[in-house]
Design a protein around this motif. Structure first.
Motif, PDB file in Angstrom:
ATOM      1  N   ALA A   1       0.933  -1.153  -0.165  1.00 14.48           N
ATOM      2  CA  ALA A   1      -0.065  -0.373  -0.065  1.00 14.48           C
ATOM      3  C   ALA A   1       1.219   1.493   0.328  1.00 14.48           C
ATOM      4  CB  ALA A   1      -1.082  -0.673   1.196  1.00 14.48           C
ATOM      5  N   ILE A   2       1.678   1.135   0.783  1.00 17.34           N
ATOM      6  CA  ILE A   2       2.826   2.383   0.805  1.00 17.34           C
ATOM      7  C   ILE A   2       3.852   2.430  -0.603  1.00 17.34           C
ATOM      8  CG2 ILE A   2       4.849   0.827   1.685  1.00 17.34           C
ATOM      9  CD1 ILE A   2       5.405   3.369   3.023  1.00 17.34           C
ATOM     10  N   SER A   3       3.755   2.086  -1.673  1.00 18.63           N
ATOM     11  CA  SER A   3       4.231   1.950  -2.279  1.00 18.63           C
ATOM     12  C   SER A   3       3.091   2.330  -3.908  1.00 18.63           C
ATOM     13  CB  SER A   3       4.874   0.392  -2.839  1.00 18.63           C
ATOM     14  OG  SER A   3       6.272  -0.022  -2.326  1.00 18.63           O
ATOM     15  N   THR A   4       2.012   2.404  -3.602  1.00 19.30           N
ATOM     16  CA  THR A   4       1.271   2.468  -4.452  1.00 19.30           C
ATOM     17  C   THR A   4       0.247   3.971  -4.333  1.00 19.30           C
ATOM     18  OG1 THR A   4       0.064   0.341  -4.096  1.00 19.30           O
ATOM     19  CG2 THR A   4       0.998   0.282  -5.886  1.00 19.30           C
ATOM     20  N   GLU A   5       1.030   4.138  -3.186  1.00 21.48           N
ATOM     21  CA  GLU A   5      -0.076   5.641  -2.545  1.00 21.48           C
ATOM     22  C   GLU A   5      -0.064   6.534  -3.094  1.00 21.48           C
ATOM     23  OE1 GLU A   5       0.407   6.697   1.661  1.00 21.48           O
ATOM     24  OE2 GLU A   5       2.735   7.321   0.459  1.00 21.48           O
ATOM     25  N   ASP A   6       0.901   6.623  -4.250  1.00 22.07           N
ATOM     26  CA  ASP A   6       0.740   7.853  -4.755  1.00 22.07           C
ATOM     27  C   ASP A   6       0.526   7.554  -6.059  1.00 22.07           C
ATOM     28  OD1 ASP A   6       2.180   9.592  -7.346  1.00 22.07           O
ATOM     29  OD2 ASP A   6       3.950  10.686  -5.678  1.00 22.07           O
ATOM     30  N   GLY A   7      -0.531   8.800  -6.839  1.00 19.69           N
ATOM     31  CA  GLY A   7      -1.300   8.709  -7.875  1.00 19.69           C
ATOM     32  C   GLY A   7      -0.115   7.966  -8.941  1.00 19.69           C
ATOM     33  N   ARG A   8       0.939   8.562  -9.041  1.00 17.87           N
ATOM     34  CA  ARG A   8       1.427   8.278 -10.085  1.00 17.87           C
ATOM     35  C   ARG A   8       2.048   7.281 -10.627  1.00 17.87           C
ATOM     36  NH1 ARG A   8       6.815  12.467  -8.807  1.00 17.87           N
ATOM     37  NH2 ARG A   8       5.529  11.477  -6.695  1.00 17.87           N
ATOM     38  N   TYR A   9       1.938   6.023  -9.905  1.00 24.11           N
ATOM     39  CA  TYR A   9       2.649   4.574  -9.765  1.00 24.11           C
ATOM     40  C   TYR A   9       2.065   4.353 -10.850  1.00 24.11           C
ATOM     41  CZ  TYR A   9       3.380  -0.377  -8.689  1.00 24.11           C
ATOM     42  OH  TYR A   9       3.838  -1.167  -9.301  1.00 24.11           O
ATOM     43  N   LYS A  10       1.041   3.923 -11.545  1.00 23.49           N
ATOM     44  CA  LYS A  10       0.985   3.365 -12.427  1.00 23.49           C
ATOM     45  C   LYS A  10       1.853   3.458 -13.615  1.00 23.49           C
ATOM     46  CE  LYS A  10      -1.471   0.027 -12.640  1.00 23.49           C
ATOM     47  NZ  LYS A  10      -0.685  -1.207 -13.007  1.00 23.49           N
ATOM     48  N   ASP A  11       1.293   5.284 -13.518  1.00 22.87           N
ATOM     49  CA  ASP A  11       2.685   5.704 -14.673  1.00 22.87           C
ATOM     50  C   ASP A  11       4.148   4.991 -14.457  1.00 22.87           C
ATOM     51  OD1 ASP A  11       0.742   7.205 -15.330  1.00 22.87           O
ATOM     52  OD2 ASP A  11       0.709   8.374 -14.426  1.00 22.87           O
ATOM     53  N   PHE A  12       4.760   4.917 -13.379  1.00 23.05           N
ATOM     54  CA  PHE A  12       6.344   4.252 -13.554  1.00 23.05           C
ATOM     55  C   PHE A  12       6.075   3.077 -13.160  1.00 23.05           C
ATOM     56  CE2 PHE A  12       6.311   8.164 -11.530  1.00 23.05           C
ATOM     57  CZ  PHE A  12       7.737   8.465 -10.921  1.00 23.05           C
TER      58      PHE A  12
ATOM     59  N   PRO B   1       0.581   0.855   8.602  1.00 24.41           N
ATOM     60  CA  PRO B   1      -0.470   2.687   8.358  1.00 24.41           C
ATOM     61  C   PRO B   1      -0.793   2.891  10.064  1.00 24.41           C
ATOM     62  CG  PRO B   1      -1.595   0.629   7.555  1.00 24.41           C
ATOM     63  CD  PRO B   1      -0.737  -0.496   7.857  1.00 24.41           C
ATOM     64  N   LEU B   2      -0.209   4.110  10.356  1.00 23.58           N
ATOM     65  CA  LEU B   2      -0.746   4.392  11.449  1.00 23.58           C
ATOM     66  C   LEU B   2      -1.774   5.113  12.056  1.00 23.58           C
ATOM     67  CD1 LEU B   2       2.433   6.568  12.385  1.00 23.58           C
ATOM     68  CD2 LEU B   2       1.785   4.424  12.800  1.00 23.58           C
ATOM     69  N   ASP B   3      -2.507   5.111  12.485  1.00 25.46           N
ATOM     70  CA  ASP B   3      -4.652   5.186  13.203  1.00 25.46           C
ATOM     71  C   ASP B   3      -4.493   6.726  12.417  1.00 25.46           C
ATOM     72  OD1 ASP B   3      -5.526   2.894  13.441  1.00 25.46           O
ATOM     73  OD2 ASP B   3      -5.035   2.847  15.248  1.00 25.46           O
ATOM     74  N   SER B   4      -2.997   7.742  13.083  1.00 24.02           N
ATOM     75  CA  SER B   4      -3.555   9.018  12.556  1.00 24.02           C
ATOM     76  C   SER B   4      -2.908   9.571  11.671  1.00 24.02           C
ATOM     77  CB  SER B   4      -2.760   9.688  14.179  1.00 24.02           C
ATOM     78  OG  SER B   4      -0.712   9.178  13.237  1.00 24.02           O
ATOM     79  N   GLY B   5      -2.457   8.793  10.550  1.00 23.22           N
ATOM     80  CA  GLY B   5      -2.379   8.756   9.340  1.00 23.22           C
ATOM     81  C   GLY B   5      -0.675   8.683   8.766  1.00 23.22           C
ATOM     82  N   GLY B   6      -0.167   8.177   7.756  1.00 23.18           N
ATOM     83  CA  GLY B   6       1.120   8.050   7.750  1.00 23.18           C
ATOM     84  C   GLY B   6       1.428   6.784   7.989  1.00 23.18           C
TER      85      GLY B   6
ATOM     86  N   ASP C   1       1.933  14.160   1.228  1.00 18.64           N
ATOM     87  CA  ASP C   1       1.882  13.215   1.974  1.00 18.64           C
ATOM     88  C   ASP C   1       2.977  12.623   1.893  1.00 18.64           C
ATOM     89  OD1 ASP C   1      -0.158  12.833   2.194  1.00 18.64           O
ATOM     90  OD2 ASP C   1      -0.788  13.840   3.971  1.00 18.64           O
ATOM     91  N   ARG C   2       2.691  11.459   0.789  1.00 17.93           N
ATOM     92  CA  ARG C   2       2.406  10.518   0.053  1.00 17.93           C
ATOM     93  C   ARG C   2       3.784  10.062  -0.355  1.00 17.93           C
ATOM     94  NH1 ARG C   2      -3.455   9.164  -3.099  1.00 17.93           N
ATOM     95  NH2 ARG C   2      -4.505   9.807  -1.060  1.00 17.93           N
ATOM     96  N   PHE C   3       4.453   8.897  -0.158  1.00 14.43           N
ATOM     97  CA  PHE C   3       5.515   8.280  -0.714  1.00 14.43           C
ATOM     98  C   PHE C   3       5.387   8.562  -2.197  1.00 14.43           C
ATOM     99  CE2 PHE C   3       6.028   7.158   4.214  1.00 14.43           C
ATOM    100  CZ  PHE C   3       7.335   7.964   4.395  1.00 14.43           C
ATOM    101  N   PRO C   4       6.464   8.522  -2.733  1.00  6.45           N
ATOM    102  CA  PRO C   4       6.282   8.496  -4.154  1.00  6.45           C
ATOM    103  C   PRO C   4       6.206   6.736  -4.145  1.00  6.45           C
ATOM    104  CG  PRO C   4       8.189   9.940  -3.507  1.00  6.45           C
ATOM    105  CD  PRO C   4       7.984   9.317  -2.187  1.00  6.45           C
TER     106      PRO C   4
END
Length: 457
Positions: A113-124, A150-155, A262-265
């Motif tokens: 989930a952390i690898s794909t949270e950025d909207g650019r993932y499919k393009d990459f 994932p943290l309950d508070s986000g991140g 605040d999303r990982f690349p």
């Protein structure tokens, strides 16, 4: 290993040469994307030559590590690729390996989930897949599995040794700032260890029904040699690691972020397979491998490319121990070398070619392109020295359960047992094997692991 045995009800003593700590990962000091570069500062302060040595071995100039609770698991990348079948020793059945790797993944909260949270993932992913072409089923271009929850508070919170020790503390006694210099043994059995205070003083004699040596590829073989344990000619031999080729590129304009996030690349993985024998990761790291890019280039507008190439284990690639000289921990000074074969160079050359083409697909190379190959030993993936084998032989040190062949209750865990050609980050494999050894120790046919400590004059 300690966590699994303790959760099974065994009483475990862990001796750590470094200082006390929780085993939490240094990345969690700031687990946001913005904290990625700060993690490089943490590593610079934590990584050092092994055993308080004044310098690294001449033929392994990149060899460093972390002493302290958790060791390198407080400073690893969290990339947790699932190894292909040919990377795993065949004397443990593949179905068994699959179950063990799944258990290790659960302990470390591995997911994509952390690898794909950025909207650019499919393009990459599409750009990378187009360049690489067809790959075997299940080993296609895909998100990198990463050990984080994932943290309950986000991140996110990144996984480390504290996850492996979860639910086990009441059955573990941790002794820090002590180094084991001797495994005490007689008549084919280990009876305990002598642990010496790092700062000097009387040692502790720790009696035990079973002893597990898990001191890394160098330290495990070093301790076996120092203790006079019978291990055969393979002790220290069949060293292997990963040749790494790496770069960073400024992304093409259409792949850059248009606003702060605040999303990982994206983190894209090309799995190793028989059709593609190296493992490649495209993600954002704490290191800049390309001198053509300024260190302060906007983080969201760059991406790193790293390929991990397998190195053929050879008997001549080995550690040697000088009993006449002691290192900073009072153990025989270790030296060693890993030389590449012609096929190793061929694979690294193929990976380098692909890396350049991927860089041109994803990045703008107008300002230049550069890459780096870390110094030998600098992959942080040194393996071998206590090689696992199917049967007792001159080419293995331990059994498929990690037991020293000549002893009924002395085991080795960690990267030291992995003496086979592989390309995936070895973390999952190492932890999976540790679980396998813990199962063997705690089985009904094995004595309960109980340890007690006392001063020894």
């Amino acid at each position: 290993m300690a966590g699994e045995l303790a959760r099974k009800g065994c009483q475990v003593v862990v001796i750590e040469a470094g200082t006390a700590g929780t085993g939490e990962h240094g990345r969690n000091l700031d687990s946001t994307p913005g904290g990625t570069r700060g993690f490089a500062d943490f590593l610079e302060g934590a990584l050092a030559p092994l055993n308080r040595a004044a310098a690294t071995p001449p033929r392994l100039p990149g060899l460093v590590g972390i002493h302290g609770v958790g060791g390198m698991l407080v400073g690893w990348t969290h990339n947790s690729p699932n190894p292909d079948w040919w990377e795993l020793p065949g004397w443990i059945e593949h179905d068994c390996w699959g179950r063990l790797v799944a258990r290790a993944s659960d302990l470390l909260h591995v997911g994509v989930a952390i690898s794909t949270e950025d909207g650019r993932y499919k393009d990459f992913e599409e750009i990378v897949a187009r360049r690489v072409g067809a790959l075997p089923d299940g080993r296609e271009v895909q998100p990198m599995p990463i050990a984080a929850e994932p943290l309950d508070s986000g991140g996110w919170r990144f996984s480390a040794a504290d996850d492996l020790l979860r639910g086990a503390h009441e059955n573990i006694r941790l002794i820090t700032d002590h180094v084991v210099r001797t495994v005490v043994h007689r008549r084919g059995a280990a009876t305990g260890v002598l642990a010496h205070p790092v700062g000097g003083g009387d040692p502790l004699l720790i009696n035990a029904d079973a002893v597990v040596i898990a001191a890394g590829t160098v330290g495990s073989a070093q301790l076996i040699a120092a203790s006079g344990l019978e291990a055969g000619p393979a002790l220290g031999a069949y060293l292997t690691e990963h040749t790494i080729v790496a770069s960073r590129v400024l992304l093409k304009a259409n792949l850059r972020r248009n606003e702060e996030s605040d999303r990982f690349p994206p983190s894209v993985w090309i799995p190793p397979s028989r059709a593609h024998e190296w493992s490649t990761t495209i993600n954002a790291t704490q290191w800049n491998f390309n001198p053509a890019i300024p260190a302060d280039a906007p983080f969201d507008n760059t991406i790193d490319l790293l390929s991990f190439c397998p190195v053929e284990p050879q008997e001549s690639n080995r550690l040697q121990f000088d009993a006449e000289r002691e290192d900073g921990f009072g153990l025989p000074v270790a030296t060693g070398a890993v030389e590449l074969s012609n096929s190793d160079f061929d694979v690294a050359g193929d990976a380098l070619r692909e890396l350049f083409l991927l860089s041109s697909d994803l990045g703008d190379l107008v300002t230049g392109w550069g890459m780096r190959v870390p110094a030998r030993g600098g992959s942080m993936h040194l393996m071998g020295s206590c090689r696992m084998g199917a049967v007792e032989s001159e080419s293995s040190v331990v059994s498929p359960e990690g037991r020293l062949w000549a002893y009924e209750n002395c085991y080795v865990a960690g990267n030291a047992v992995l003496g086979e050609r592989n390309a995936s980050n070895p973390t999952l494999t190492t932890i999976a094997f540790a679980l396998h050894v813990a199962d063997a120790i705690s089985s009904p046919s094995t004595s309960t692991l109980v340890a007690d400590c006392k001063e020894s004059s």
